[in-house]
Design an enzyme around this catalytic site. Structure first.
Site, PDB file in Angstrom:
ATOM      1  CG  ASP A 167      -5.900   8.549   3.009  1.00 31.65           C
ATOM      2  OD1 ASP A 167      -6.622   7.708   3.558  1.00 31.65           O
ATOM      3  OD2 ASP A 167      -5.042   9.205   3.627  1.00 31.65           O
ATOM      4  CE  LYS A 209      -2.618  10.115   6.284  1.00 29.88           C
ATOM      5  NZ  LYS A 209      -3.923   9.496   5.866  1.00 29.88           N
ATOM      6  CB  CYS A 219      -2.275 -15.524  46.426  1.00 29.49           C
ATOM      7  SG  CYS A 219      -3.376 -14.104  46.395  1.00 29.49           S
ATOM      8  CD  GLN A 271      -2.437   1.379   2.757  1.00 28.54           C
ATOM      9  OE1 GLN A 271      -2.451   2.420   3.392  1.00 28.54           O
ATOM     10  NE2 GLN A 271      -3.036   0.285   3.208  1.00 28.54           N
ATOM     11  CB  ILE A 272       1.549   4.048  -2.232  1.00 27.33           C
ATOM     12  CG1 ILE A 272       2.214   3.017  -3.139  1.00 27.33           C
ATOM     13  CG2 ILE A 272       2.406   5.303  -2.128  1.00 27.33           C
ATOM     14  CD1 ILE A 272       2.579   3.541  -4.490  1.00 27.33           C
ATOM     15  NE  ARG A 273      -1.069   5.763   6.876  1.00 24.80           N
ATOM     16  CZ  ARG A 273      -0.326   6.418   7.777  1.00 24.80           C
ATOM     17  NH1 ARG A 273       0.992   6.374   7.701  1.00 24.80           N
ATOM     18  NH2 ARG A 273      -0.902   7.113   8.735  1.00 24.80           N
TER      19      ARG A 273
HETATM   20  C1  LIG Z   1      -4.239  -1.967   6.077  1.00 24.22           C
HETATM   21  C2  LIG Z   1      -4.524  -0.651   6.652  1.00 24.22           C
HETATM   22  N1  LIG Z   1      -5.282  -0.565   7.736  1.00 24.22           N
HETATM   23  C3  LIG Z   1      -5.555   0.632   8.292  1.00 24.22           C
HETATM   24  C4  LIG Z   1      -5.068   1.798   7.719  1.00 24.22           C
HETATM   25  C5  LIG Z   1      -5.395   3.133   8.306  1.00 24.22           C
HETATM   26  O1  LIG Z   1      -6.233   3.892   7.451  1.00 24.22           O
HETATM   27  P1  LIG Z   1      -6.854   5.270   7.975  1.00 24.22           P
HETATM   28  O2  LIG Z   1      -7.601   4.954   9.216  1.00 24.22           O
HETATM   29  O3  LIG Z   1      -7.589   5.915   6.892  1.00 24.22           O
HETATM   30  O4  LIG Z   1      -5.578   6.134   8.330  1.00 24.22           O
HETATM   31  P2  LIG Z   1      -4.474   6.637   7.322  1.00 24.22           P
HETATM   32  O5  LIG Z   1      -3.640   5.461   6.935  1.00 24.22           O
HETATM   33  O6  LIG Z   1      -5.130   7.233   6.165  1.00 24.22           O
HETATM   34  O7  LIG Z   1      -3.689   7.610   8.125  1.00 24.22           O
HETATM   35  C6  LIG Z   1      -4.274   1.669   6.569  1.00 24.22           C
HETATM   36  N2  LIG Z   1      -3.766   2.728   5.950  1.00 24.22           N
HETATM   37  N3  LIG Z   1      -4.027   0.454   6.048  1.00 24.22           N
HETATM   38  C1  LIG Z   2      -1.586   3.250   9.098  1.00 27.69           C
HETATM   39  C2  LIG Z   2      -1.951   2.776  10.432  1.00 27.69           C
HETATM   40  N1  LIG Z   2      -3.226   2.576  10.769  1.00 27.69           N
HETATM   41  C3  LIG Z   2      -3.395   2.135  12.012  1.00 27.69           C
HETATM   42  S1  LIG Z   2      -1.920   1.951  12.797  1.00 27.69           S
HETATM   43  C4  LIG Z   2      -1.079   2.470  11.422  1.00 27.69           C
HETATM   44  C5  LIG Z   2       0.390   2.588  11.385  1.00 27.69           C
HETATM   45  C6  LIG Z   2       1.111   1.286  11.616  1.00 27.69           C
HETATM   46  O1  LIG Z   2       2.474   1.510  11.572  1.00 27.69           O
HETATM   47  P1  LIG Z   2       3.520   0.595  12.289  1.00 27.69           P
HETATM   48  O2  LIG Z   2       3.492  -0.725  11.616  1.00 27.69           O
HETATM   49  O3  LIG Z   2       4.838   1.287  12.076  1.00 27.69           O
HETATM   50  O4  LIG Z   2       3.150   0.544  13.733  1.00 27.69           O
HETATM   51 MG   LIG Z   3      -7.118   7.201   5.462  1.00 27.60          MG
END
Ligand SMILES: Cc1ncc(COP(=O)(O)OP(=O)(O)O)c(N)n1
Ligand SMILES: Cc1ncsc1CCOP(=O)(O)O
Ligand SMILES: [Mg+2]
Length: 541
Positions: free
Chosen positions: A76, A47, A467, A43-45
């Protein structure tokens, strides 16, 4: 689209974050290291990245995903996902509503949704299979990666509730990954513990960011994660075998005692003040060495002493950080922990302390009195009213079921004490499975054993008698050698304690001498090692 939704392997789902890349690495180099070593979904996340750069990066990552035949999800940005023809999108509760997302992306794209509440599961099941394909269940543990999250970490128990809700709402199509604070020291435990109560489902995978993206050796980190995911057993008690198949008999009890006598386990007690002296004497009576230590800095050494065992009694006044350190150290060392959730339902403070510890580690045995076990199980007497005219029968059924639930929920050997003690092994030998939980074994299929020895009311007239059963269990479990059976040791401890209690009650002159005679009788029964003469009986319910 190259992938059909059914083909998607959710086991190791990498979510990106260029904000944490170590020097000398790039987004693409980290993703490729992951893909080469077992990442199955990306997933490309990003922000903080502007749209133009986001698209450029997404196109590069898409090339990599195509090369390794792994689907690509965009976080997103539905527009970007559609523009670069990604395989799916992930949205959260504050993002675009799911029906709108589906309208935009069409039927074939994978849609992932972040879920942390049962009402959200009910919602997705009302929408039906055409809307949400998978959910990210979280946040499981504290994480630095999602800093502004409003969600309180739910721990494995929260994830179990979501899995149960998926089952009860028949959302069979919906796949699941856990997310938030997942690292090699907790992944196997999460996969092992997170199963629905009907035994039909466990997590389909784990999703993580920092463990790979922030790693100086992303290839090595991914290999470690892959090996953990591919293992079929969580050996949380290294040298101990779990086998409740064969009946526990006099011979097996005698074997347990012989092992304890020769191994002389060290039993670290983290326990309440009232219990400390009594617990130490009970432990000594059983040929074991007590140490009543709450010193955080020595736990790491203590747990490495051969046959070390931890009794964690939460009536203790030790700071929560110390308790966590101890749980972590014994879990890492694969040594047993006996957990006594003192006063679980008594106050909100105690409940949250116990819940927090239970979500933090794996426990070999959870022992509580009937109200503690009922509290942990979530059952109460009203659940069973009307089932039987006979109150005592109602209680037996209720307490047996509560013991089953606790054993299954915490994948532990649960012991519920009272006039009759109930014991149930929910460990499944440490087996872990992705997707399909406990090979169909459910809460209701677990066997419960009852230990009786008539009423011994004087037990309630001395302090810390419950206990000290914890001390007894910890000594016997801790003293096992490599071929020992934990279940046999727990049953032996309960039978021994009840038999000694009965003898003491028959010869004492009051509660003071009962206290002394209880220790005398534990000492004598242990050293004579003739379980055929013990008066407590074991019955399979
Ligand atoms: C696999 C996965 N699960 C949860 C998230 C979190 O999404 P979201 O609640 O929209 O928060 P952001 O990632 O957008 O900050 C995720 N990205 N992937
Ligand atoms: C995107 C996201 N959503 C819920 S927790 C999270 C971040 C998880 O990151 P990490 O694996 O570094 O704890
Ligand atoms: Mg989101």
């Amino acid at each position: 689209m190259v992938f059909t939704k059914k083909e998607v392997d959710y086991s190791l789902y990498l979510v990106t974050d260029s904000g944490m890349l170590p020097e000398g690495t790039t987004l693409c180099s980290q993703v490729e290291a992951g893909l080469q070593n077992g990442v199955t979904l990306v997933q490309i996340r990003e922000k903080e990245t502007d749209t133009k750069l986001f698209i450029e990066e997404a196109l590069e990552v898409r090339k990599l995903c195509t090369k390794y035949n792994v689907p690509l999800i965009i976080n997103d940005r539905i527009d970007v996902a559609m523009a670069i023809k990604a395989d799916g999108v992930h949205v959260g509760q504050d993002d675009m509503p799911i029906p709108m997302v589906r309208d935009l992306v069409g039927p074939d794209m994978i849609i992932g949704w972040s879920v942390g509440k049962i009402s959200e599961v009910e919602q997705l099941s009302q929408w039906g299979p055409k809307y949400v394909d998978y959910i990210g269940i979280g946040t499981l543990f504290p994480t630095q990666t999602k800093k502004n999250s409003k969600k309180v970490p739910m721990g494995p128990q929260g994830a179990i509730e979501i899995l149960n809700a998926l089952e009860s709402n028949n959302a069979t199509w919906c796949r699941t990954v856990g997310i938030g604070g997942l690292h090699p020291d907790n992944i196997q435990r999460v996969l092992y513990q997170c199963t629905s109560s009907n035994g039909k489902r466990s997590l389909d995978g784990i999703s993580l960011v920092s463990d790979i993206m922030a790693s100086k050796d992303a290839a090595g980190s991914t290999k470690i994660l892959r090996a953990l995911l591919d293992s079929t057993t969580y050996e949380f008690d290294k040298s101990l075998k779990f086998d409740s198949e064969g009946p526990v008999n006099h011979q097996s009890i005698s074997n347990v005692i012989k092992q304890v006598s020769s191994n002389r386990p060290l039993v670290q007690h983290i326990t309440n003040k009232v219990h400390q002296n009594f617990g130490a004497n009970v432990t000594l009576a059983l040929g074991s060495s007590p140490i009543m230590s709450e010193i955080e800095s020595e736990v790491g050494e203590l747990c490495k002493i051969p046959n070390a065992t931890l009794l964690l009694n939460t009536g203790s006044v030790a700071p929560i950080e110390m308790l966590r350190t101890a749980v972590h150290a014994y879990n890492e060392e694969r040594r047993p922990i006996v957990f006594d959730p003192v006063g679980y339902s008594a106050t909100t403070t105690r409940r949250s302390l116990n819940d927090s510890l239970l979500s933090y580690g794996q426990f070999t045995c959870v022992k509580g009195n009937s109200s503690e076990i009922l509290g942990l199980s979530g059952l109460n007497r009203d659940n069973m009213k009307g089932v039987d005219a006979d109150t005592s029968l109602t209680d037996i059924k209720l307490l047996a079921q509560a013991t089953r639930i606790v054993a299954f929920k915490y994948k532990t050997i649960a012991v519920c004490t009272g006039q009759t003690d109930f014991i149930c092994d929910g460990t499944f030998g440490g087996e872990l499975h992705l997707s399909t939980a406990t090979n169909g074994s459910s809460v209701d299929s677990l066997t419960v054993f009852a230990v009786s020895n008539g009423d011994i009311p004087i037990m309630g007239d001395i302090t810390a008698s419950g206990c000290s059963l914890g001390s007894t269990i910890a000594s016997l479990v801790g003293g096992l050698g490599p071929s020992g059976s934990v279940f046999d040791a727990v049953v032996s401890a309960v039978l021994l304690y009840k038999s000694a209690g009965k003898l003491a009650s028959e010869t004492c002159e009051g509660s003071g001498s009962f206290h002394v005679k209880l220790i005398d009788n534990l000492y004598n029964l242990f050293n004579e090692n003739e379980p055929s003469k013990w008066s407590a009986t074991l019955q399979q319910l």
